[in-house]
Scaffold this active site. Structure first.
Site, PDB file in Angstrom:
ATOM      1  N   TRP A 130     -14.594  58.832  88.349  1.00 51.71           N
ATOM      2  CA  TRP A 130     -14.600  58.285  86.991  1.00 51.71           C
ATOM      3  C   TRP A 130     -14.999  59.421  86.046  1.00 51.71           C
ATOM      4  O   TRP A 130     -16.025  60.065  86.266  1.00 51.71           O
ATOM      5  CB  TRP A 130     -15.623  57.145  86.943  1.00 51.71           C
ATOM      6  CG  TRP A 130     -15.744  56.394  85.661  1.00 51.71           C
ATOM      7  CD1 TRP A 130     -14.724  55.906  84.894  1.00 51.71           C
ATOM      8  CD2 TRP A 130     -16.966  56.013  85.007  1.00 51.71           C
ATOM      9  NE1 TRP A 130     -15.251  55.228  83.810  1.00 51.71           N
ATOM     10  CE2 TRP A 130     -16.614  55.287  83.848  1.00 51.71           C
ATOM     11  CE3 TRP A 130     -18.321  56.209  85.291  1.00 51.71           C
ATOM     12  CZ2 TRP A 130     -17.567  54.763  82.981  1.00 51.71           C
ATOM     13  CZ3 TRP A 130     -19.258  55.678  84.437  1.00 51.71           C
ATOM     14  CH2 TRP A 130     -18.889  54.971  83.296  1.00 51.71           C
ATOM     15  N   ASP A 218     -22.993  54.406  92.981  1.00 51.08           N
ATOM     16  CA  ASP A 218     -22.500  53.697  91.799  1.00 51.08           C
ATOM     17  C   ASP A 218     -21.770  52.461  92.313  1.00 51.08           C
ATOM     18  O   ASP A 218     -20.748  52.577  92.984  1.00 51.08           O
ATOM     19  CB  ASP A 218     -21.559  54.606  90.999  1.00 51.08           C
ATOM     20  CG  ASP A 218     -21.027  53.926  89.739  1.00 51.08           C
ATOM     21  OD1 ASP A 218     -21.060  52.686  89.659  1.00 51.08           O
ATOM     22  OD2 ASP A 218     -20.562  54.648  88.832  1.00 51.08           O
ATOM     23  N   LYS A 253     -18.053  43.786  85.545  1.00 48.85           N
ATOM     24  CA  LYS A 253     -16.841  43.294  86.199  1.00 48.85           C
ATOM     25  C   LYS A 253     -17.146  42.071  87.051  1.00 48.85           C
ATOM     26  O   LYS A 253     -16.383  41.112  87.051  1.00 48.85           O
ATOM     27  CB  LYS A 253     -16.226  44.376  87.089  1.00 48.85           C
ATOM     28  CG  LYS A 253     -16.577  45.805  86.689  1.00 48.85           C
ATOM     29  CD  LYS A 253     -15.597  46.466  85.777  1.00 48.85           C
ATOM     30  CE  LYS A 253     -16.205  47.746  85.206  1.00 48.85           C
ATOM     31  NZ  LYS A 253     -15.295  48.541  84.453  1.00 48.85           N
TER      32      LYS A 253
END
Ligand code: KET
Length: 404
Positions: A130, A218, A253
């Site tokens: 990312w 993460d 999410k």
């Protein structure tokens, strides 16, 4: 005063999402940002979340500040979610958890903490990762390097793209100096959708231990891989292995609460006294930054996780989101395979989570956007969660056209 200031080039993901909103074409398709859309193309507000909010409204209560480290109820709910309620690390009080402003807030607080308390350490991120990982850690003043991860294939030997360069990854990690930080995606790797298998996680542990490396997990897509508990596998394995590590986790999410900025940062320490000191210095880091996290996010997360009715409802909602994405992967795969026989699209079925790495070049991605109104990140990352029964055919046709 500000004449010298350079223009901001924009963020590769967020700017694209803004460009999509401005696109006047009615049949445009947003596969850019990592957001889950339902089959009608809407960002759902989950029933469990709505009910938690209704409870909060009915109860009234004040709008006072939360403590620096966040709401106690949310912090303990996060710990049980990540480690399982009976985990030894929790029982012995060696996990320091803060509620943070999204997991981005947690990642950055952790980065600032590392800069202050592990001076000289570098951060190693997967190639690719990312984009914001590099930006955040470099922004905190830490050097950022990459370790091999995604296998782009090799035309000469005929090796297909889409795998994991696990041996090369281990080899690099084995060469790192002690106290270097290794950023790992706990599940649903962004942008590739390629994850370590449980056996590979197991093989990673002794390398991390022997080299005295600090894993920084993460976990932004819990529930989108194999399930809520299954996706916490890496967290639980590292905790059971006695390693000291960080984990930043997100509810953006998993609870579809993007704008509420709900996340947390947990540090698994050697013992309870160490955890208390770590928590204290993390609080100092937060206090001089945003002071304390948001009340509404804490109320939603703790109620959904702790309420005996809302919890199973949420779990079913996560399952439905995961299964809808899996269905879209199958549809895209079958339509594309029919349109472009001889081309291998099996990566759509193998990659996990919200994203697929399509291997499309930036020029092909540009053509998809300009000619067909289909938006992907220029790296070729597709957010599969933006597909639905109304746009999957057209997306597949557009892809088939640019693949040629
Ligand atoms: N980690 C990863 C791996 C990640 O993909 C995101 C968001 C975050 C952290 C931040 O989530 P937060 O809402 O701060 O808890 N990724 C999507 C959105 C973005 O870029 O901000 C994306 O990759 O599209």
């Amino acid at each position: 005063m500000f004449q010298h200031i350079e223009p901001y080039a924009g963020d590769p993901i967020l700017s694209l999402n803004e460009a999509f909103q401005k696109d006047p074409r009615a049949d445009k398709v947003n596969l850019s940002i990592g957001i889950y859309f339902d089959d009608q193309g809407r960002i759902p507000v989950l029933g469990s979340v709505r009910q938690a909010e209704a409870q909060m409204l009915a109860e009234g209560g004040t709008k006072s500040y939360l403590p620096i480290e966040g709401a106690a109820a949310m912090r303990s709910a996060v710990q049980s979610l990540l480690f399982g309620p009976e985990h030894e690390a929790l029982a012995s009080g060696r996990v320091a958890t803060l509620q943070t402003v999204g997991s981005s807030g947690g990642l950055k607080v952790g980065a600032d903490f590392l800069k202050r308390w592990l001076p000289g350490s570098a951060v190693w991120v997967s190639d690719p990762t990312w984009d914001n990982h590099r930006a955040m850690f470099e922004g905190a003043g830490l050097p950022v390097h990459t370790y091999p991860y995604y296998d782009a294939g090799d035309a000469a030997s005929g090796r297909p793209a889409g795998g994991l360069r696990f041996d090369a990854m281990l080899e690099t990690l084995r060469s790192l100096p002690a106290r270097n930080v290794v950023l790992l995606h706990a599940c649903c790797h962004n942008p590739t959708g390629v994850d370590l298998t449980p056996a590979q996680w197991q093989a990673l542990v002794p390398v991390l231990r022997e080299r005295e490396l600090l894993p920084y997990l993460d976990l932004a897509y819990q529930g989108y891989g194999d399930g809520i508990d299954a996706d916490a596998h890496a967290v639980r394995l590292l905790a059971a292995s006695g390693l000291v590590f960080f984990v930043a986790n997100s509810f953006s999410k998993s609870m579809s609460v993007y704008g509420e900025r709900a996340g947390a940062l947990s540090v698994v320490c050697g013992d309870a006294a160490e955890a208390e000191r770590v928590l204290g210095q993390m609080k100092a880091t937060v206090r001089r930054n945003y002071s304390s996290p948001g009340l509404h996010a804490a109320g939603i997360v703790s109620r959904v996780l702790d309420d005996t009715h809302l919890r199973p409802q949420w779990e079913a909602e996560v399952t439905a989101m995961r299964e809808r994405i899996a269905g879209m992967r199958r549809s895209l795969h079958s339509v594309l395979s029919a349109k472009r026989p001889g081309h291998d699209f099996s990566y759509f079925l193998q990659q996990r989570g919200m994203f697929s790495y399509t291997g499309l070049s930036p020029a092909q991605v540009d053509r998809l956007r300009e000619e067909f109104g289909v938006y992907l990140v220029r790296s070729g990352r597709m957010c599969v969660a933006g597909l639905n029964s109304g746009n999957v055919e057209r997306t597949a046709s557009a892809m088939a056209a640019v693949i040629g």
